[in-house]
Scaffold this motif. Structure first.
Motif, PDB file in Angstrom:
ATOM      1  N   HIS A  54       0.869  -1.178   0.000  1.00  0.00           N
ATOM      2  CA  HIS A  54       0.000   0.000   0.000  1.00  0.00           C
ATOM      3  C   HIS A  54       0.901   1.222   0.000  1.00  0.00           C
ATOM      4  N   ARG A  57       4.783   0.357   1.225  1.00  0.00           N
ATOM      5  CA  ARG A  57       4.801  -0.386   2.481  1.00  0.00           C
ATOM      6  C   ARG A  57       4.126  -1.728   2.259  1.00  0.00           C
ATOM      7  N   CYS A  85       1.996  -5.069   2.847  1.00  0.00           N
ATOM      8  CA  CYS A  85       0.822  -5.460   3.621  1.00  0.00           C
ATOM      9  C   CYS A  85       1.298  -6.398   4.730  1.00  0.00           C
ATOM     10  N   SER A  93      -2.872  -7.058  -1.634  1.00  0.00           N
ATOM     11  CA  SER A  93      -3.657  -5.894  -2.066  1.00  0.00           C
ATOM     12  C   SER A  93      -3.597  -5.806  -3.582  1.00  0.00           C
ATOM     13  N   SER A 114      -4.071   2.621   0.836  1.00  0.00           N
ATOM     14  CA  SER A 114      -4.044   2.559   2.299  1.00  0.00           C
ATOM     15  C   SER A 114      -3.983   1.110   2.753  1.00  0.00           C
ATOM     16  N   ILE A 115      -3.609   0.920   4.010  1.00  0.00           N
ATOM     17  CA  ILE A 115      -3.495  -0.427   4.569  1.00  0.00           C
ATOM     18  C   ILE A 115      -4.857  -1.124   4.597  1.00  0.00           C
ATOM     19  N   CYS A 129      -5.441  -3.851   2.128  1.00  0.00           N
ATOM     20  CA  CYS A 129      -4.786  -5.149   2.282  1.00  0.00           C
ATOM     21  C   CYS A 129      -5.837  -6.139   2.781  1.00  0.00           C
ATOM     22  N   SER A 170      -5.621  -5.698   7.155  1.00  0.00           N
ATOM     23  CA  SER A 170      -4.839  -4.587   7.684  1.00  0.00           C
ATOM     24  C   SER A 170      -4.292  -4.922   9.063  1.00  0.00           C
TER      25      SER A 170
END
Length: 121
Positions: free
Chosen positions: A50, A59, A61, A67, A73-74, A77, A88
């Motif tokens: 994400h 970054r 997951c 994802s 955004s997380i 995930c 997440s």
């Protein structure tokens, strides 16, 4: 004459600019993109990661989560099939349920012995 206000729609694809930006140099990576360290170009986030944008790197997951490409955004995930959890917050391998015990037929009753007959006198 007042200077012309720069329009953030002039940022290239994959970029955006913060409110109040005044020049194209203020463009940063948009959510769903990361700044590739080798090329210094905003690149679409890879599956399994994400990317919050700006000048942040991608970054991963959490463990076992994945994802789609371009996840911003997380929360994007997700746990794959066979795993439980929020994605997440991490994924756990689902334990296979114990198969039910096979039905066992009750044993047939033992044959009855005829009662012992006393010998005749």
């Amino acid at each position: 004459l007042a200077p012309t206000q720069w329009d953030k729609r002039e940022c290239p694809a994959g970029y955006t600019s913060p409110a109040g930006a005044g020049t194209p140099e203020d463009c940063v990576c948009a959510p769903g993109f990361f700044l590739a360290s080798d090329t210094r170009v905003c690149t679409q986030c890879t599956a399994g990661f994400h990317c919050i944008g700006a000048s942040e790197d991608k970054r991963a997951c959490p463990l076992f989560a994945t994802s789609p490409p371009g996840a911003a955004s997380i929360e994007e995930c997700l746990c794959p099939a066979g795993f439980s959890g929020t994605g997440s917050g991490g994924c756990n391998k689902e334990e296979a349920a114990e198969p039910p015990a096979p039905a066992v037929a009750p044993a047939p009753p033992a044959p009855l012995e005829p009662p012992a007959v006393a010998p005749a006198p």
